[in-house]
Design a protein around this motif. Structure first.
Motif, PDB file in Angstrom:
ATOM      1  N   THR A  42       0.835  -1.205   0.000  1.00  0.00           N
ATOM      2  CA  THR A  42       0.000   0.000   0.000  1.00  0.00           C
ATOM      3  C   THR A  42       0.868   1.252   0.000  1.00  0.00           C
ATOM      4  O   THR A  42       0.628   2.185  -0.771  1.00  0.00           O
ATOM      5  CB  THR A  42      -0.946   0.011   1.226  1.00  0.00           C
ATOM      6  N   LEU A  43       1.875   1.260   0.858  1.00  0.00           N
ATOM      7  CA  LEU A  43       2.801   2.402   0.896  1.00  0.00           C
ATOM      8  C   LEU A  43       3.478   2.592  -0.456  1.00  0.00           C
ATOM      9  O   LEU A  43       3.490   3.694  -1.016  1.00  0.00           O
ATOM     10  CB  LEU A  43       3.874   2.181   1.963  1.00  0.00           C
ATOM     11  N   ASN A  45       2.672   1.459  -3.485  1.00  0.00           N
ATOM     12  CA  ASN A  45       1.756   1.830  -4.569  1.00  0.00           C
ATOM     13  C   ASN A  45       1.300   3.278  -4.455  1.00  0.00           C
ATOM     14  O   ASN A  45       1.202   3.987  -5.460  1.00  0.00           O
ATOM     15  CB  ASN A  45       0.544   0.892  -4.593  1.00  0.00           C
ATOM     16  N   SER A  46       1.048   3.725  -3.247  1.00  0.00           N
ATOM     17  CA  SER A  46       0.621   5.112  -3.055  1.00  0.00           C
ATOM     18  C   SER A  46       1.726   6.084  -3.458  1.00  0.00           C
ATOM     19  O   SER A  46       1.471   7.085  -4.125  1.00  0.00           O
ATOM     20  CB  SER A  46       0.211   5.352  -1.598  1.00  0.00           C
ATOM     21  N   ILE A  96      -4.259  11.213  -2.540  1.00  0.00           N
ATOM     22  CA  ILE A  96      -3.431  10.005  -2.414  1.00  0.00           C
ATOM     23  C   ILE A  96      -2.764   9.969  -1.037  1.00  0.00           C
ATOM     24  O   ILE A  96      -2.804   8.955  -0.334  1.00  0.00           O
ATOM     25  CB  ILE A  96      -2.377   9.929  -3.538  1.00  0.00           C
ATOM     26  N   TYR A  97      -2.154  11.093  -0.636  1.00  0.00           N
ATOM     27  CA  TYR A  97      -1.469  11.130   0.660  1.00  0.00           C
ATOM     28  C   TYR A  97      -2.446  11.063   1.821  1.00  0.00           C
ATOM     29  O   TYR A  97      -2.156  10.455   2.853  1.00  0.00           O
ATOM     30  CB  TYR A  97      -0.567  12.358   0.771  1.00  0.00           C
ATOM     31  N   ASP A  99      -5.397   9.460   1.793  1.00  0.00           N
ATOM     32  CA  ASP A  99      -5.801   8.053   1.869  1.00  0.00           C
ATOM     33  C   ASP A  99      -4.684   7.193   2.457  1.00  0.00           C
ATOM     34  O   ASP A  99      -4.943   6.296   3.266  1.00  0.00           O
ATOM     35  CB  ASP A  99      -6.182   7.516   0.486  1.00  0.00           C
ATOM     36  N   LEU A 100      -3.468   7.475   2.067  1.00  0.00           N
ATOM     37  CA  LEU A 100      -2.324   6.735   2.584  1.00  0.00           C
ATOM     38  C   LEU A 100      -2.226   6.901   4.100  1.00  0.00           C
ATOM     39  O   LEU A 100      -2.032   5.929   4.824  1.00  0.00           O
ATOM     40  CB  LEU A 100      -1.032   7.224   1.921  1.00  0.00           C
ATOM     41  N   SER A 101      -2.397   8.112   4.567  1.00  0.00           N
ATOM     42  CA  SER A 101      -2.324   8.380   6.000  1.00  0.00           C
ATOM     43  C   SER A 101      -3.392   7.608   6.760  1.00  0.00           C
ATOM     44  O   SER A 101      -3.112   6.977   7.785  1.00  0.00           O
ATOM     45  CB  SER A 101      -2.485   9.883   6.240  1.00  0.00           C
ATOM     46  N   ASN A 103      -5.035   4.869   5.763  1.00  0.00           N
ATOM     47  CA  ASN A 103      -4.756   3.435   5.661  1.00  0.00           C
ATOM     48  C   ASN A 103      -3.610   3.011   6.571  1.00  0.00           C
ATOM     49  O   ASN A 103      -3.673   1.974   7.229  1.00  0.00           O
ATOM     50  CB  ASN A 103      -4.440   3.040   4.216  1.00  0.00           C
ATOM     51  N   PHE A 104      -2.571   3.821   6.611  1.00  0.00           N
ATOM     52  CA  PHE A 104      -1.420   3.489   7.445  1.00  0.00           C
ATOM     53  C   PHE A 104      -1.795   3.539   8.921  1.00  0.00           C
ATOM     54  O   PHE A 104      -1.448   2.643   9.690  1.00  0.00           O
ATOM     55  CB  PHE A 104      -0.259   4.435   7.150  1.00  0.00           C
TER      56      PHE A 104
END
Length: 124
Positions: A42-43, A45-46, A96-97, A99-101, A103-104
């Motif tokens: 995930t990291l 790909n993001s 993107i960032y 969503d990444l935050s 998800n992480f």
């Protein structure tokens, strides 16, 4: 990939131990743990998605600069659309960032819950 994740996991865990002052010198603690490949993917790909959009913006900015330097009226009019596209791309990168935050953070919470459950099960 799994070996790489295990090494990264080991490095991060070792760093955390040292930061907490609780390093017992046994660096092989994480050797048997499986890496959460989904989190790393995930990291990765993001970051790749964000980089692709940023690369596209770099090209758009070059084109805007060329159009501006040419001082040709049609090119200057084209810049309006190009700048709008750049702004839209910036919004994509922010999403993107964001969503990444999320998800992480959720992955970290899940891992903590799983870790706490393991500790509770060991006590029982």
């Amino acid at each position: 990939m799994a070996g790489t994740c295990r090494n990264k996991n080991k490095r991060f865990n070792t760093g955390a131990k040292k930061a907490n002052g609780a390093d017992d010198g046994d660096e092989d603690d994480t050797e048997g743990e499986e890496c959460d490949v989904v989190v790393w993917d995930t990291l990765s790909n993001s970051f790749k998605k964000a980089q692709a959009v940023l690369d596209q913006n770099r090209e758009l900015i070059k084109k805007v600069n060329e159009n501006h330097q040419s001082k040709i009226p049609d090119n200057l009019v084209k810049n309006v659309g190009l700048i709008r596209e750049i702004n839209g791309n910036i919004s994509k990168v922010i999403k993107i960032y964001s969503d990444l935050s999320v998800n992480f953070s959720e992955s970290v919470r899940q891992r903590k819950r799983t870790g706490n459950e393991k500790v509770e099960n060991m006590r029982s």
